[in-house]
Design a protein around this motif. Sequence first.
Motif, PDB file in Angstrom:
ATOM      1  N   PRO A   1      52.164  66.088  15.428  1.00 45.33           N
ATOM      2  CA  PRO A   1      53.291  65.321  14.871  1.00 45.33           C
ATOM      3  C   PRO A   1      53.629  64.087  15.706  1.00 45.33           C
ATOM      4  O   PRO A   1      54.656  64.019  16.383  1.00 45.33           O
ATOM      5  CB  PRO A   1      54.433  66.342  14.890  1.00 45.33           C
ATOM      6  CG  PRO A   1      54.117  67.202  16.075  1.00 45.33           C
ATOM      7  CD  PRO A   1      52.620  67.310  16.111  1.00 45.33           C
ATOM      8  N   ILE A   2      52.723  63.087  15.638  1.00 49.50           N
ATOM      9  CA  ILE A   2      52.900  61.886  16.445  1.00 49.50           C
ATOM     10  C   ILE A   2      52.891  60.663  15.520  1.00 49.50           C
ATOM     11  O   ILE A   2      51.855  60.325  14.917  1.00 49.50           O
ATOM     12  CB  ILE A   2      51.792  61.766  17.500  1.00 49.50           C
ATOM     13  CG1 ILE A   2      51.856  62.983  18.453  1.00 49.50           C
ATOM     14  CG2 ILE A   2      51.918  60.462  18.281  1.00 49.50           C
ATOM     15  CD1 ILE A   2      50.731  63.057  19.444  1.00 49.50           C
TER      16      ILE A   2
ATOM     17  N   ASN B   1      44.131  62.417  12.488  1.00 51.47           N
ATOM     18  CA  ASN B   1      43.383  63.641  12.193  1.00 51.47           C
ATOM     19  C   ASN B   1      43.346  64.619  13.365  1.00 51.47           C
ATOM     20  O   ASN B   1      42.842  65.742  13.228  1.00 51.47           O
ATOM     21  CB  ASN B   1      41.948  63.285  11.792  1.00 51.47           C
ATOM     22  CG  ASN B   1      41.892  62.441  10.529  1.00 51.47           C
ATOM     23  OD1 ASN B   1      42.591  62.720   9.558  1.00 51.47           O
ATOM     24  ND2 ASN B   1      41.084  61.382  10.553  1.00 51.47           N
ATOM     25  N   ILE B   2      43.856  64.220  14.516  1.00 50.55           N
ATOM     26  CA  ILE B   2      43.858  65.108  15.685  1.00 50.55           C
ATOM     27  C   ILE B   2      44.900  66.204  15.487  1.00 50.55           C
ATOM     28  O   ILE B   2      46.071  65.928  15.215  1.00 50.55           O
ATOM     29  CB  ILE B   2      44.187  64.318  16.966  1.00 50.55           C
ATOM     30  CG1 ILE B   2      43.132  63.243  17.222  1.00 50.55           C
ATOM     31  CG2 ILE B   2      44.277  65.264  18.171  1.00 50.55           C
ATOM     32  CD1 ILE B   2      43.489  62.297  18.361  1.00 50.55           C
ATOM     33  N   THR B   3      44.471  67.445  15.623  1.00 51.62           N
ATOM     34  CA  THR B   3      45.383  68.581  15.455  1.00 51.62           C
ATOM     35  C   THR B   3      45.885  69.077  16.813  1.00 51.62           C
ATOM     36  O   THR B   3      45.325  68.745  17.861  1.00 51.62           O
ATOM     37  CB  THR B   3      44.685  69.746  14.744  1.00 51.62           C
ATOM     38  OG1 THR B   3      43.629  70.244  15.594  1.00 51.62           O
ATOM     39  CG2 THR B   3      44.104  69.305  13.401  1.00 51.62           C
ATOM     40  N   ILE B   4      46.924  69.889  16.768  1.00 50.80           N
ATOM     41  CA  ILE B   4      47.402  70.525  17.998  1.00 50.80           C
ATOM     42  C   ILE B   4      46.308  71.423  18.564  1.00 50.80           C
ATOM     43  O   ILE B   4      46.126  71.518  19.781  1.00 50.80           O
ATOM     44  CB  ILE B   4      48.691  71.321  17.728  1.00 50.80           C
ATOM     45  CG1 ILE B   4      49.828  70.371  17.333  1.00 50.80           C
ATOM     46  CG2 ILE B   4      49.092  72.142  18.957  1.00 50.80           C
ATOM     47  CD1 ILE B   4      51.105  71.060  16.917  1.00 50.80           C
TER      48      ILE B   4
ATOM     49  N   GLY C   1      53.976  62.043  29.250  1.00 51.49           N
ATOM     50  CA  GLY C   1      53.423  62.447  27.964  1.00 51.49           C
ATOM     51  C   GLY C   1      52.932  61.285  27.126  1.00 51.49           C
ATOM     52  O   GLY C   1      52.117  61.456  26.220  1.00 51.49           O
ATOM     53  N   LYS C   2      53.416  60.091  27.433  1.00 52.77           N
ATOM     54  CA  LYS C   2      53.080  58.910  26.642  1.00 52.77           C
ATOM     55  C   LYS C   2      51.715  58.323  27.012  1.00 52.77           C
ATOM     56  O   LYS C   2      51.108  57.603  26.221  1.00 52.77           O
ATOM     57  CB  LYS C   2      54.167  57.851  26.815  1.00 52.77           C
ATOM     58  CG  LYS C   2      54.106  56.694  25.832  1.00 52.77           C
ATOM     59  CD  LYS C   2      55.321  55.799  25.984  1.00 52.77           C
ATOM     60  CE  LYS C   2      55.322  54.683  24.942  1.00 52.77           C
ATOM     61  NZ  LYS C   2      54.171  53.770  25.100  1.00 52.77           N
TER      62      LYS C   2
ATOM     63  N   ARG D   1      58.803  69.011  23.056  1.00 50.25           N
ATOM     64  CA  ARG D   1      60.148  68.424  23.024  1.00 50.25           C
ATOM     65  C   ARG D   1      60.548  68.045  21.600  1.00 50.25           C
ATOM     66  O   ARG D   1      61.718  68.212  21.205  1.00 50.25           O
ATOM     67  CB  ARG D   1      60.188  67.181  23.945  1.00 50.25           C
ATOM     68  CG  ARG D   1      61.440  66.312  23.800  1.00 50.25           C
ATOM     69  CD  ARG D   1      62.700  67.051  24.185  1.00 50.25           C
ATOM     70  NE  ARG D   1      63.898  66.269  23.913  1.00 50.25           N
ATOM     71  CZ  ARG D   1      64.559  66.285  22.761  1.00 50.25           C
ATOM     72  NH1 ARG D   1      64.143  67.048  21.751  1.00 50.25           N
ATOM     73  NH2 ARG D   1      65.650  65.559  22.604  1.00 50.25           N
ATOM     74  N   SER D   2      59.595  67.574  20.806  1.00 45.37           N
ATOM     75  CA  SER D   2      59.898  67.140  19.437  1.00 45.37           C
ATOM     76  C   SER D   2      60.236  68.301  18.506  1.00 45.37           C
ATOM     77  O   SER D   2      60.726  68.083  17.392  1.00 45.37           O
ATOM     78  CB  SER D   2      58.716  66.356  18.864  1.00 45.37           C
ATOM     79  OG  SER D   2      57.612  67.206  18.602  1.00 45.37           O
TER      80      SER D   2
END
Length: 446
Positions: free
Chosen positions: A217-218, A228-231, A264-265, A295-296
Motif C-alpha cells: 500500500p504505497i 506490482n510489488i507485494t508485501i 523507511g523512505k 505504521r500505515s
Amino acid sequence: MKKIVKVIGLIVFGFIIYYGFVTYPKLDLISGFSAKSVASAHFNDNRTLEVIEKSDNNIEMITLAKNKIDASGKFATASVYGLKERKAIYREGLGATLINDDFDVSKPYNIPKRNKIVNNLPFPYGNLEPKDTIFSTIDYERLKKTVANAFDKNGQNVKKTRSVLVLYKNKIIAEKYLKGFDKNSKILGWSMTKSLTATYFGILQKQGKIDIYKPAPIIEWQKDDRKNITINDLLHMNSGLEWEESYEKICDATKMLFQEEDMGKVQLDKPLKFKPNYHWNYSSGTTNLLSKILRSQFKNHQEYLDFWYVSLIDKIGMNSMIVESDMTGNFVGSSYGWATTRDWAKFGLLYLNKGNWNGEQLFDESWITFITTPTNNSDGQYGGHFWLNAGGKYPDAPKDLYSCNGFQGQRIFIIPSLDLVIVRMGLSEDFDFNGFLKEIIGSFEK
C-alpha cells in the motif's frame, strides 16, 4: 639532499590529500555510528564509555572517533579529528536516536505504552528462575564443554562471544556469559530485529487485518511498475528494487542508518531494477519500509507504537526489549532491537512452538511454512525475513534449521526436529557456527 627531502615532502603531502579525499566522506558515518553506539549501549545497558570503546566500538575506522556522554542531558556525541560531530539522544521508551542539526529536541513525542506482565511462573512464561530439569538423553559434560569453547580463552579476542543459551523442550539446559555480562544484560540484536518486524505481518494476517499477497500500500508506486510489488515480495527480499548493502563502505544501508531522518523512505524511493519475485537481494531498507507500511495500518502513531509491544514483545514477556526509532518516530525494524539473551530466546521459543505462547496463538501455524519457504534464487538460504538451512549452509545441522541473524554474529537458531533453540550473542562473525551446532547436537544421544 634537499631534492630528496622535497620529493618525500610532496609524497607525504600527496598521501595526506589522498587520505583526506578518501576518508572525509566517511567521517559523518564514522561519528554517526560511534555516537549512536555509545548512546544506545550506555543508556540501554548502563555500559561505561571505556567498555563501549574497548568492545562495541572496537571496529576499524570507528576507533578514530572521540566520544562523550552527557548523562544528565541523556545524549552522546562523537567526532573524528574534531570534524563531523554527531549527536545521539536517548528518550525513554524509544531508546537512542541519531539526530541531525534540524531535529527539534524540544518537540513532544509519543512513546509506546508497555504492559510488562509480572507473575510467579518460571522462565519462559514468567519472571521466576527456570526449574532445574535433567534429561537423561543429554551428555551434559559434552554440552558444557561445547558452550565453554564458544568463548575466547587465555586473553584471546577472536570469537568475541558474549552469551550462549541453549533450550531443549522449552527448558534451559546451558547458559553462559562473558565476564561483565549476565542474564540481565541487554544486547543489540542488529538484523535479528528483521525477523521480529516480519512477525507483525503474521500477527496482522491472523487477525484478518492484512493480506500479504496484495500489492504494497504505497501511493508513490501506483504510477509505475513498482505497483506490482507485494508485501510478500518485500518479506522475501525479492521486490526487485535497487539496493546496495555492504558494511565495508558507504552504501545505501550505511547512509540510511547513519544519515537519514526517515529510514523507511530510502527503499521506497528506489527504482525497480528487476522483476518482482525473481531476484533475491538482502536489504535493510526493505525492512524499514515494512516498518513504515506497518505504521500505515494504524489510525495514529500511538497505536502503531503500542502494537509492537502489546501484540508481541510484552505478550511473550520480553520485558527487557526496546526497539529504537528513527527521527520520524518509526521503529528501525531492520537493526535496532535490544534485549537480554533470555528474552531473545523467548522469541525463538515462540517460533519453535509454532506461534503458540502458553496457550495463546499469536500467529497461524501456516506462518511458519511461509517464513521457512526459500526465496526464489536465494539457494535455500533465505525465507520470509529468516535465514534457512534448506540449502545446507550448516552441513552438520538439520535442514529444517532456520534462524534470526544479526551483524557481528548474533544468532537465534530454531531447530524444530530437535526441539532446540540456541542463542549466541557476540561481536564477531569469526566463529565456527557449524562446528558449534554440530557439538551441541552431538550432546544428545541418538
